[in-house]
Design an enzyme around this catalytic site. Sequence first.
Site, PDB file in Angstrom:
ATOM      1  N   ASP A 191       0.799  -1.024   0.036  1.00 51.46           N
ATOM      2  CA  ASP A 191      -0.211   0.143  -0.120  1.00 51.46           C
ATOM      3  C   ASP A 191       0.806   1.314  -0.183  1.00 51.46           C
ATOM      4  O   ASP A 191       1.727   1.381   1.027  1.00 51.46           O
ATOM      5  CB  ASP A 191      -0.845  -0.060   1.107  1.00 51.46           C
ATOM      6  CG  ASP A 191      -2.221  -0.561   1.148  1.00 51.46           C
ATOM      7  OD1 ASP A 191      -2.712  -0.934  -0.195  1.00 51.46           O
ATOM      8  OD2 ASP A 191      -2.941  -0.685   2.028  1.00 51.46           O
ATOM      9  N   GLU A 243      -5.414   4.342  -3.181  1.00 52.90           N
ATOM     10  CA  GLU A 243      -6.732   4.596  -3.006  1.00 52.90           C
ATOM     11  C   GLU A 243      -6.826   5.630  -3.758  1.00 52.90           C
ATOM     12  O   GLU A 243      -6.363   6.470  -4.086  1.00 52.90           O
ATOM     13  CB  GLU A 243      -6.849   4.892  -1.548  1.00 52.90           C
ATOM     14  CG  GLU A 243      -6.513   3.660  -0.602  1.00 52.90           C
ATOM     15  CD  GLU A 243      -6.930   3.817   0.897  1.00 52.90           C
ATOM     16  OE1 GLU A 243      -7.681   5.072   1.104  1.00 52.90           O
ATOM     17  OE2 GLU A 243      -6.546   3.054   1.665  1.00 52.90           O
ATOM     18  N   GLU A 281     -13.971  -1.933  -1.813  1.00 47.68           N
ATOM     19  CA  GLU A 281     -13.942  -2.053  -0.112  1.00 47.68           C
ATOM     20  C   GLU A 281     -15.304  -1.701   0.291  1.00 47.68           C
ATOM     21  O   GLU A 281     -15.642  -0.285   0.108  1.00 47.68           O
ATOM     22  CB  GLU A 281     -13.021  -1.355   0.408  1.00 47.68           C
ATOM     23  CG  GLU A 281     -13.198  -1.515   2.066  1.00 47.68           C
ATOM     24  CD  GLU A 281     -11.739  -1.466   2.907  1.00 47.68           C
ATOM     25  OE1 GLU A 281     -10.705  -1.147   2.059  1.00 47.68           O
ATOM     26  OE2 GLU A 281     -11.966  -1.094   3.812  1.00 47.68           O
TER      27      GLU A 281
HETATM   28  N1  LIG Z   1      -8.269  -4.948  10.918  1.00 44.72           N
HETATM   29  C1  LIG Z   1      -8.647  -4.284  10.033  1.00 44.72           C
HETATM   30  N2  LIG Z   1      -9.357  -4.622   9.108  1.00 44.72           N
HETATM   31  C2  LIG Z   1     -10.006  -3.961   8.266  1.00 44.72           C
HETATM   32  O1  LIG Z   1     -10.719  -4.517   7.262  1.00 44.72           O
HETATM   33  C3  LIG Z   1      -9.639  -2.860   7.968  1.00 44.72           C
HETATM   34  C4  LIG Z   1      -8.689  -2.171   8.910  1.00 44.72           C
HETATM   35  N3  LIG Z   1      -8.157  -3.000   9.766  1.00 44.72           N
HETATM   36  N4  LIG Z   1      -7.807  -0.952   8.795  1.00 44.72           N
HETATM   37  C5  LIG Z   1      -8.279  -0.113   7.493  1.00 44.72           C
HETATM   38  C6  LIG Z   1      -9.705  -0.342   7.098  1.00 44.72           C
HETATM   39  C7  LIG Z   1     -10.691   0.075   8.001  1.00 44.72           C
HETATM   40  N5  LIG Z   1     -11.575  -0.857   7.767  1.00 44.72           N
HETATM   41  C8  LIG Z   1     -13.075  -0.745   8.181  1.00 44.72           C
HETATM   42  C9  LIG Z   1     -13.415  -0.698   9.581  1.00 44.72           C
HETATM   43  C10 LIG Z   1     -14.198  -0.140  10.318  1.00 44.72           C
HETATM   44  C11 LIG Z   1     -15.362  -0.717   9.553  1.00 44.72           C
HETATM   45  C12 LIG Z   1     -16.972  -0.809  10.229  1.00 44.72           C
HETATM   46  O2  LIG Z   1     -16.799  -0.518  11.519  1.00 44.72           O
HETATM   47  N6  LIG Z   1     -18.017  -0.776   9.645  1.00 44.72           N
HETATM   48  C13 LIG Z   1     -19.242  -0.889  10.052  1.00 44.72           C
HETATM   49  C14 LIG Z   1     -20.158  -0.111   9.002  1.00 44.72           C
HETATM   50  C15 LIG Z   1     -20.212   1.310   9.451  1.00 44.72           C
HETATM   51  C16 LIG Z   1     -21.479   2.033   8.493  1.00 44.72           C
HETATM   52  O3  LIG Z   1     -21.250   1.795   7.413  1.00 44.72           O
HETATM   53  O4  LIG Z   1     -22.000   3.075   9.254  1.00 44.72           O
HETATM   54  C17 LIG Z   1     -19.908  -2.277  10.012  1.00 44.72           C
HETATM   55  O5  LIG Z   1     -20.342  -2.819  10.920  1.00 44.72           O
HETATM   56  O6  LIG Z   1     -19.501  -3.219   9.099  1.00 44.72           O
HETATM   57  C18 LIG Z   1     -15.399  -1.198   8.146  1.00 44.72           C
HETATM   58  C19 LIG Z   1     -14.089  -1.284   7.697  1.00 44.72           C
HETATM   59  C20 LIG Z   1     -11.414  -1.869   6.844  1.00 44.72           C
HETATM   60  N7  LIG Z   1      -9.893  -1.838   7.059  1.00 44.72           N
HETATM   61  C1  LIG Z   2      -8.015  -4.319   3.561  1.00 45.01           C
HETATM   62  C2  LIG Z   2      -7.121  -4.127   2.443  1.00 45.01           C
HETATM   63  C3  LIG Z   2      -7.596  -3.978   1.134  1.00 45.01           C
HETATM   64  C4  LIG Z   2      -6.188  -2.670   2.515  1.00 45.01           C
HETATM   65  O1  LIG Z   2      -6.097  -1.786   1.876  1.00 45.01           O
HETATM   66  C5  LIG Z   2      -5.204  -2.912   4.096  1.00 45.01           C
HETATM   67  O2  LIG Z   2      -5.080  -3.918   4.593  1.00 45.01           O
HETATM   68  O3  LIG Z   2      -4.694  -1.809   4.144  1.00 45.01           O
HETATM   69 MG   LIG Z   3      -4.878   0.013   2.774  1.00 50.20          MG
END
Ligand SMILES: Nc1nc(=O)c2c([nH]1)NC[C@@H]1CN(c3ccc(C(=O)N[C@@H](CCC(=O)O)C(=O)O)cc3)CN21
Ligand SMILES: CC(C)C(=O)C(=O)O
Ligand SMILES: [Mg+2]
Length: 277
Positions: A85, A117, A184
């Site tokens: 990344d 991104e 994503e």
């Molecule tokens: N450990 C980890 N896993 C990941 O998938 C990830 C990371 N870190 N860091 C970078 C991003 C951040 N990501 C995330 C973090 C939180 C949600 C989350 O809490 N989503 C809520 C929905 C929120 C809404 O739409 O209002 C969910 O319940 O899925 C989603 C993606 C995905 N990526």
């Molecule tokens: C979740 C993936 C797509 C990413 O960008 C990351 O791990 O940083």
């Molecule tokens: Mg990333």
Amino acid sequence: MAQKFTVKSFQEAKDNNRKISMLTAYDYSMAKIVDAAGIDSVLVGDSLGMVFQGNESTLPVTLDEIIYHTKAVVRGVKNALVVADMPFLSYHVSKEEAVRNAGRMIKEGGAEAVKMEGGTLFSETIKAVVDAQIPVMGHIGLTPQSVNAFGGFKVQGKDEQSAKRIWEDAKLLEEAGVFAITLECIPDKLAQLITKSLRIPTIGIGAGKSCDGQVLVINDMLGMFSDFVPRFIKQYAKLNTEITAAVQDYIAEVREGDFPAGEHTFDMDADILEKLY
Ligand SMILES: Nc1nc(=O)c2c([nH]1)NC[C@@H]1CN(c3ccc(C(=O)N[C@@H](CCC(=O)O)C(=O)O)cc3)CN21
Ligand SMILES: CC(C)C(=O)C(=O)O
Ligand SMILES: [Mg+2]
């Protein structure tokens, strides 16, 4: 023996209807396990800012940090394609900085491709990196480096305007020459539409099963990261529980004097020992 997976293999996989598997890794030991298990591609994700460093977003990660982790991962990988990344602010200032920094990821880190991104806003920058002969994976939808602009990690593309923008982003990135696009946290129907209309493969995370491949953060899928567990994560193991049990066994055995046992101990000849007294 497994074959080396390349950017060409990404395209061949889509053309042959074969799904692409991708996981993150941030260190040598994990990269070696994941690669030997047969993964197609390893991502040195800036998610390391959260799961490795303990930050609340990916924004603090620096180029030098990603390069450091990439070096370690590359040493553990034989067959998978290593993608790293581009961190926040490493390609946001100018095309020149983007090319120079992407070049460092390849030259110093040993990555074979970079991930950047952004869609419409960054397509010119991404094209400049592609033109420098550095393979780029796009990343649209929930772009975590936009967390402050989005007002949180929120699913994207649910309303017409946002869905349209993401589709435009996808088409522009394909034109810019990226070899694949990470989708994503977007609705699965939108991911399906994009996947069908693009020639290049899509790699989904929280984007449903129609994508040409899937990616997850390794700590999430092994059940060893619990700050948040969004619905798109499946825990294929519960390492959190296993690690806790192992550590507690160790603590108990140290306290009881059961560890180390004879088999963990080095011997010395008795006559040599006598001379020491
Ligand atoms: N450990 C980890 N896993 C990941 O998938 C990830 C990371 N870190 N860091 C970078 C991003 C951040 N990501 C995330 C973090 C939180 C949600 C989350 O809490 N989503 C809520 C929905 C929120 C809404 O739409 O209002 C969910 O319940 O899925 C989603 C993606 C995905 N990526
Ligand atoms: C979740 C993936 C797509 C990413 O960008 C990351 O791990 O940083
Ligand atoms: Mg990333």
